[in-house]
Write an enzyme that holds these catalytic residues in place. Structure first.
Site, PDB file in Angstrom:
ATOM      1  N   SER B 181      -9.915  -1.201  -7.968  1.00 38.58           N
ATOM      2  CA  SER B 181      -9.281  -0.129  -8.647  1.00 38.58           C
ATOM      3  C   SER B 181      -9.758   0.799  -9.671  1.00 38.58           C
ATOM      4  O   SER B 181     -10.913   1.392  -8.903  1.00 38.58           O
ATOM      5  CB  SER B 181      -8.248  -0.732  -8.929  1.00 38.58           C
ATOM      6  OG  SER B 181      -6.753   0.558  -9.990  1.00 38.58           O
ATOM      7  N   ASP B 345      -0.409   1.266  -1.475  1.00 41.00           N
ATOM      8  CA  ASP B 345      -0.603   1.224  -2.625  1.00 41.00           C
ATOM      9  C   ASP B 345       0.479   2.620  -2.180  1.00 41.00           C
ATOM     10  O   ASP B 345       0.024   3.675  -2.041  1.00 41.00           O
ATOM     11  CB  ASP B 345      -2.304   1.454  -2.227  1.00 41.00           C
ATOM     12  CG  ASP B 345      -2.702   1.439  -3.423  1.00 41.00           C
ATOM     13  OD1 ASP B 345      -2.374   1.933  -4.550  1.00 41.00           O
ATOM     14  OD2 ASP B 345      -4.038   1.080  -3.716  1.00 41.00           O
ATOM     15  N   HIS B 378      -0.837  -2.256  -4.050  1.00 42.60           N
ATOM     16  CA  HIS B 378      -2.100  -1.925  -4.868  1.00 42.60           C
ATOM     17  C   HIS B 378      -2.589  -2.873  -5.045  1.00 42.60           C
ATOM     18  O   HIS B 378      -3.915  -3.580  -4.934  1.00 42.60           O
ATOM     19  CB  HIS B 378      -2.409  -1.343  -5.997  1.00 42.60           C
ATOM     20  CG  HIS B 378      -3.459  -0.766  -6.216  1.00 42.60           C
ATOM     21  ND1 HIS B 378      -4.199  -0.050  -5.994  1.00 42.60           N
ATOM     22  CD2 HIS B 378      -3.862  -1.260  -8.325  1.00 42.60           C
ATOM     23  CE1 HIS B 378      -5.175   0.421  -7.439  1.00 42.60           C
ATOM     24  NE2 HIS B 378      -4.674  -0.593  -8.012  1.00 42.60           N
TER      25      HIS B 378
END
Lengths: 397, 397
Positions: B181, B345, B378
């Site tokens: 991320s 995601d 995610h």
């Protein structure tokens, strides 16, 4: 050139003649008259009595003598009864489903009497074209706005008010009930609670239950209002309303109801103010932030914050049939069902829509599932509905 | 029974011998010592100078004499430098990627020197195991916390601090840089800004640019803090901090970083308090709301609200290379690249990840794309990383 002109003239003439031959004597001109329906009191499914309940409604097309050509349209979270047409003779059509409702359209006003009403606790309480009863209404017992003393209302209560409205016009059964998102919940509830009154169910971008994801998403929409100091536990009608919190709530609604394809195809990385670089100024913003803010501010101007909280709760409590089990609630549906949905829906998960279809089908009820394409995700059920025109036309016959 | 016991004994002995033969003289025992790195001053990529910059760091494994066995781990939005191991001898492992970092694991501490540092403006400013410099730090020029006077910092600045840290240990090149991320953004920036220092790039659940969807999502995370009256334009260090706003921000982070599959498989429609029915009480809640609140409250206790705003901005400003064009920024990457991502995601759109891969590949750089499964969306990049173990092991060799 002359022959082209002649061909065009002939085509226009024939098209005009065709329209003339096919049309009934009466044809809806697209101008909507907003009307109101009043009840001296309404008792909720939860047992609370609300005096002086009034909701707005509008209709397109004419009720036939048998009163059996009725299509009820139920509206979405931030919507109103204005599903089709325009309020002024010279105005542009502003109804959200104008693409499919009108003379010769799939929901054909030459054939059907199409009626739509504002729900209880409608978000747009300050819109002059909306009439609703909710926390912003005066409680006749106190002479003050209800605020958070207004009883919790549910999707079932929205349906019961609609039933009363229809019965006041002598309507006992529906050719079809159709709604998008929160409107789908109402449509599903109609078909579950009154299987002998609903001949066709059309659920658009909705499902049979508020699943945990939706409970949490709705909770996030409510949070900014409760954070705003002006909210004051819902007592703001004599002071400043919680406009900042309401705006942030509406921004989340806009964002969740869309999809990254829309954001990434519509916007870029431009700054809101080309003189203020977000990499240099912590209070500078990107253009997409400003645009979402502007949309939210415009919507907030006609919305009431407490009404949003009550709508959140109405959606959270939803389970078809409002009984012990979702399976029973959905199996109670007997009407042939059309479910339109988006695989990119971030509010009603596609798995939930398909699961709803399976439970309706479980006892042999006919269900048709069809996807809507587009880059808007959930909102494709509103703005991209025209792609389902042929399906809708066939399903309604 | 006797023969079974004997077989088990033999297997244990052989396994023990194998471990003994394969292990180096030194082996990491899993206990982490947090250290700090100080700079008298740091000048941001945007040209602002910050005096007295300090960040925390930790390392697993040993730096070899050639100083060429280094893997840098860069952390995610709400993360810290604690990627592996435990802080106390008798404690349980608490590092977020403990599944893949350790003796014999894909990021093998018997082979590599694995180092990770807290970013500037780290969210967890009140966590005793975190050291960072940001709005909550004292500005030596005033003797007061910086608040919103702290300069905007970017992903590139995080990278530059890491470069200084590594150079202080005589490290000039990286066997690999890997992050999830926001950590992926740092890893990508490393490979773009210093192509001759990065031998391998591993980007997990991240992409080459903050696209409009991410700009808006991050904006939504910031909004509740600015709504909280206690935020007071960032000047709250001598009073009550904006804890309610910070909690709501962290709730949105949790919700967006997950997926409806997780919500719907983990939770149900239970009420938070079985004596308070949400259909009867507008202030009652569902259990999932309470759980998300509790998670957020726990995280808020060690977090700083202004730091969250600065992290939002650091992520918003991200475009690989921090130059004029994304194409150039990504084409600058020369390191063979592994991109791990989730099709579910909701933060970094899969299309954006694939688009990033195409731009890195455009000049012949080798890119491997692999998906991570799971119900976390995610977050599968953090909690489900072990499924990429074989891929990681092979890629690092």
């Amino acid at each position: 050139m002359a022959s082209t002109r002649y061909a065009l003239f002939t085509a226009t003439l024939c098209s005009g003649l065709g329209l003339l031959l096919a049309s009934p004597l009466w044809a809806w001109d697209g101008v909507v008259e907003k009307q109101t329906f009043e009840m001296d009191s309404f008792t909720t499914h939860g047992g609370e009595t609300i005096p002086n309940v009034t909701v707005g409604w509008e209709a397109y097309g004419e009720l036939n003598d048998a009163r059996d050509n009725v299509i009820l349209i139920t509206h979405f979270f931030s919507g109103t009864s204005h599903a089709a047409g325009r309020y002024e003779v010279d105005g542009q059509p502003t109804g959200y489903w104008d693409a499919i409702i009108g003379p010769g359209k799939p929901l054909d006003t030459d054939e059907y009497y199409i009626i739509s009403s504002d729900t209880l606790v409608n978000l747009n309480a300050k819109d002059p074209n909306v009439t609703t009863t909710g926390p912003a209404s005066i409680n006749p017992d106190t002479g003050e706005p209800w605020g958070m003393d207004f009883p919790v209302v549910t999707i079932r209560d929205f349906v019961e008010v609609q039933r009363e409205l229809l019965e006041s016009q002598g309507i006992e059964s529906l050719h079809a009930v159709m709604g998008a998102s929160m409107g789908a919940l109402q449509a599903i509830e109609w078909a579950s609670a009154y299987p002998d009154r609903v001949e066709r169910l059309i659920s658009v971008i909705g499902g049979g239950v508020a699943d945990p994801w939706l409970l949490a998403t709705l909770s996030a929409w409510a949070a900014p209002i409760r954070l705003d100091a002006n909210w004051n536990e819902g007592n703001y009608y004599n002071g400043e309303p919680p406009t900042d919190g309401l705006k942030e709530a509406l921004k989340l609604v806009t964002l969740n109801a869309n999809h990254w394809q829309w954001a990434n195809e519509t916007f870029n990385r431009d700054w809101a103010d080309e003189a203020r670089d977000p990499a240099q100024d912590i209070n500078a913003r990107y253009a997409i932030e400003q645009t979402l803010d502007d949309i939210a501010a415009a919507r907030a101007a006609t919305s009431d914050a407490n009404h949003l909280l009550y709508l959140v709760r109405a959606n959270q409590t939803f389970m078809a049939g409002h009984g012990e089990s979702l399976e029973e609630g959905l199996a109670a549906i007997e009407a042939p069902t059309l479910m339109l949905y988006s695989e990119n829906d971030l509010v009603f998960a596609p798995e939930g829509v398909r699961g709803t279809a399976e439970l309706i089908e479980s006892d042999g009820t006919d269900v048709t599932l069809e996807t809507l394409d587009g880059n808007r995700g959930h909102l494709d059920g509103v703005v991209s509905i025209n792609q389902a025109s042929d399906t809708l036309r066939a399903f309604l016959q």
